[in-house]
Design a protein around this motif. Structure first.
Motif, PDB file in Angstrom:
ATOM      1  N   ALA B  29       0.638  -0.962   0.055  1.00 12.74           N
ATOM      2  CA  ALA B  29       0.030  -0.025  -0.070  1.00 12.74           C
ATOM      3  C   ALA B  29       0.763   1.160  -0.169  1.00 12.74           C
ATOM      4  O   ALA B  29       0.445   2.403  -0.266  1.00 12.74           O
ATOM      5  N   SER B  30       2.233   1.074   0.165  1.00  9.06           N
ATOM      6  CA  SER B  30       3.019   2.463   0.306  1.00  9.06           C
ATOM      7  C   SER B  30       3.022   2.883  -1.124  1.00  9.06           C
ATOM      8  O   SER B  30       3.051   2.098  -2.257  1.00  9.06           O
ATOM      9  N   ASN B  31       2.952   4.194  -1.173  1.00  2.14           N
ATOM     10  CA  ASN B  31       2.901   4.911  -2.488  1.00  2.14           C
ATOM     11  C   ASN B  31       3.693   6.261  -2.488  1.00  2.14           C
ATOM     12  O   ASN B  31       3.738   6.870  -3.703  1.00  2.14           O
ATOM     13  N   TYR B  32       4.588   6.288  -1.624  1.00  2.00           N
ATOM     14  CA  TYR B  32       5.322   7.566  -1.555  1.00  2.00           C
ATOM     15  C   TYR B  32       6.840   7.050  -1.147  1.00  2.00           C
ATOM     16  O   TYR B  32       7.008   6.492   0.106  1.00  2.00           O
ATOM     17  N   PHE B  33       8.029   7.343  -2.097  1.00  2.00           N
ATOM     18  CA  PHE B  33       9.376   7.037  -1.538  1.00  2.00           C
ATOM     19  C   PHE B  33      10.219   7.957  -1.515  1.00  2.00           C
ATOM     20  O   PHE B  33      10.892   8.133  -2.816  1.00  2.00           O
ATOM     21  N   PRO B  34      10.571   8.736  -0.498  1.00  2.00           N
ATOM     22  CA  PRO B  34      11.555   9.717  -0.636  1.00  2.00           C
ATOM     23  C   PRO B  34      12.905   9.215  -0.013  1.00  2.00           C
ATOM     24  O   PRO B  34      13.140   8.189   0.440  1.00  2.00           O
ATOM     25  N   TRP B  35      14.140   9.923  -0.535  1.00  2.00           N
ATOM     26  CA  TRP B  35      15.314   9.909   0.062  1.00  2.00           C
ATOM     27  C   TRP B  35      15.814  10.887   0.685  1.00  2.00           C
ATOM     28  O   TRP B  35      15.540  12.118   0.116  1.00  2.00           O
ATOM     29  N   TYR B  36      16.239  10.855   1.644  1.00  2.00           N
ATOM     30  CA  TYR B  36      16.870  12.082   2.557  1.00  2.00           C
ATOM     31  C   TYR B  36      18.522  11.896   2.591  1.00  2.00           C
ATOM     32  O   TYR B  36      18.888  10.690   2.896  1.00  2.00           O
ATOM     33  N   LYS B  37      18.973  13.073   2.862  1.00  2.09           N
ATOM     34  CA  LYS B  37      20.540  13.039   3.009  1.00  2.09           C
ATOM     35  C   LYS B  37      20.813  13.749   4.228  1.00  2.09           C
ATOM     36  O   LYS B  37      20.247  14.681   4.506  1.00  2.09           O
ATOM     37  N   ALA B  86      27.809  11.465   3.189  1.00  3.05           N
ATOM     38  CA  ALA B  86      26.595  11.729   3.975  1.00  3.05           C
ATOM     39  C   ALA B  86      26.147  10.648   4.398  1.00  3.05           C
ATOM     40  O   ALA B  86      26.472   9.464   3.700  1.00  3.05           O
ATOM     41  N   VAL B  87      25.165  10.604   5.215  1.00  2.00           N
ATOM     42  CA  VAL B  87      24.344   9.330   5.501  1.00  2.00           C
ATOM     43  C   VAL B  87      22.849   9.475   4.555  1.00  2.00           C
ATOM     44  O   VAL B  87      22.352  10.573   4.751  1.00  2.00           O
ATOM     45  N   TYR B  88      22.487   8.549   3.895  1.00  3.54           N
ATOM     46  CA  TYR B  88      21.496   8.608   3.118  1.00  3.54           C
ATOM     47  C   TYR B  88      20.548   7.655   3.645  1.00  3.54           C
ATOM     48  O   TYR B  88      20.599   6.480   3.874  1.00  3.54           O
ATOM     49  N   PHE B  89      19.188   8.236   3.867  1.00  4.59           N
ATOM     50  CA  PHE B  89      18.005   7.323   4.094  1.00  4.59           C
ATOM     51  C   PHE B  89      17.154   7.212   3.238  1.00  4.59           C
ATOM     52  O   PHE B  89      16.377   8.153   2.513  1.00  4.59           O
ATOM     53  N   CYS B  90      16.541   5.871   3.048  1.00  2.00           N
ATOM     54  CA  CYS B  90      15.422   5.810   2.131  1.00  2.00           C
ATOM     55  C   CYS B  90      14.266   5.684   2.834  1.00  2.00           C
ATOM     56  O   CYS B  90      14.355   5.427   4.166  1.00  2.00           O
TER      57      CYS B  90
END
Lengths: 113, 110
Positions: B29-37, B86-90
């Motif tokens: 059901a997940s529909n949004y996938f951001p990546w953060y630095k 950096a550290v990257y988070f999905c």
């Protein structure tokens, strides 16, 4: 435009005490999210507030609680502090319905001794 | 609930080379996938995001791909530069709740 702000920057408490962390969202944002970032564990979702109501909470015990005020700022309370509560607590804000993007604050570093 | 796994946990690349970080998620059901630095001592910042109706998105040297069938998405950084360290988070979720991966520490060697 001012970003998300959090206070205090650092907080040192002893085991068993209570901690209160504060967050001010970006102007116009109605949603506030709280995350715990413990070393090496990424960001763990704690709580989501929107329009003054708690909408969702993560897998944390009830001693983690909070509230959102009429001006949309928020407070996270951690009761009966334990050593493993030591972490960076991040607050994020968004405007649900306009954008999915969450904007993060600088965090509060909580140290429990 | 949603469970997001991220690999690798650390990544060292030579300046100018490409970096790839992969994430898998469990909730269809997940529909949004951001990546953060997140740079050292700083707050996480969104660098790119993708929604479930899009398979690929690119922004200069950064691209994200999504495979909904396999429930995985990836971040691609081309021509890496020292400031990419950096550290990257999905993350995966919807408009009100995100589940984050554990992060990837990227080091770009000069």
């Amino acid at each position: 435009e001012a970003g998300v702000t959090q206070s205090p920057t650092h907080l040192i408490k002893t085991r068993g005490q209570q901690a209160t962390l504060r967050c001010s969202p970006i102007s116009g944002h109605t949603s506030v999210y709280w995350y715990q970032q413990a070393l090496g564990l990424g960001l763990q979702f704690l709580l989501w507030y929107d329009e003054g109501e708690e909408r969702n909470r993560g897998n944390f015990p009830p001693r983690f609680s909070g509230r959102q005020f009429p001006n949309y700022s928020s407070e996270l309370n951690v009761n009966a502090l334990e050593l493993e509560d030591s972490a960076l607590y991040l607050c994020a804000s968004s405007f649900v319905g306009l954008s999915y993007e969450q904007y993060f604050g600088p965090g509060t570093r909580l140290t429990v001794t | 609930g949603e469970n997001v796994e991220q690999h690798p946990s650390t990544l060292s690349v030579q300046e100018g080379d490409s970096a790839v970080i992969k994430c898998t998620y469990s909730d269809s059901a997940s529909n949004y996938f951001p990546w953060y630095k997140q740079e050292l001592g700083k707050r996480p910042q969104l660098i790119i995001d993708i929604r479930s109706n899009v398979g690929e998105k690119k922004d200069q040297r950064i691209a994200v791909t999504l495979n909904k069938t396999a429930k995985h998405f990836s971040l691609h950084i081309t021509e890496t530069q020292p400031e990419d360290s950096a550290v990257y988070f999905c993350a995966a979720g919807n408009d009100y709740k995100l589940s984050f991966g554990a992060g990837t520490t990227v080091t770009v060697r000069a």
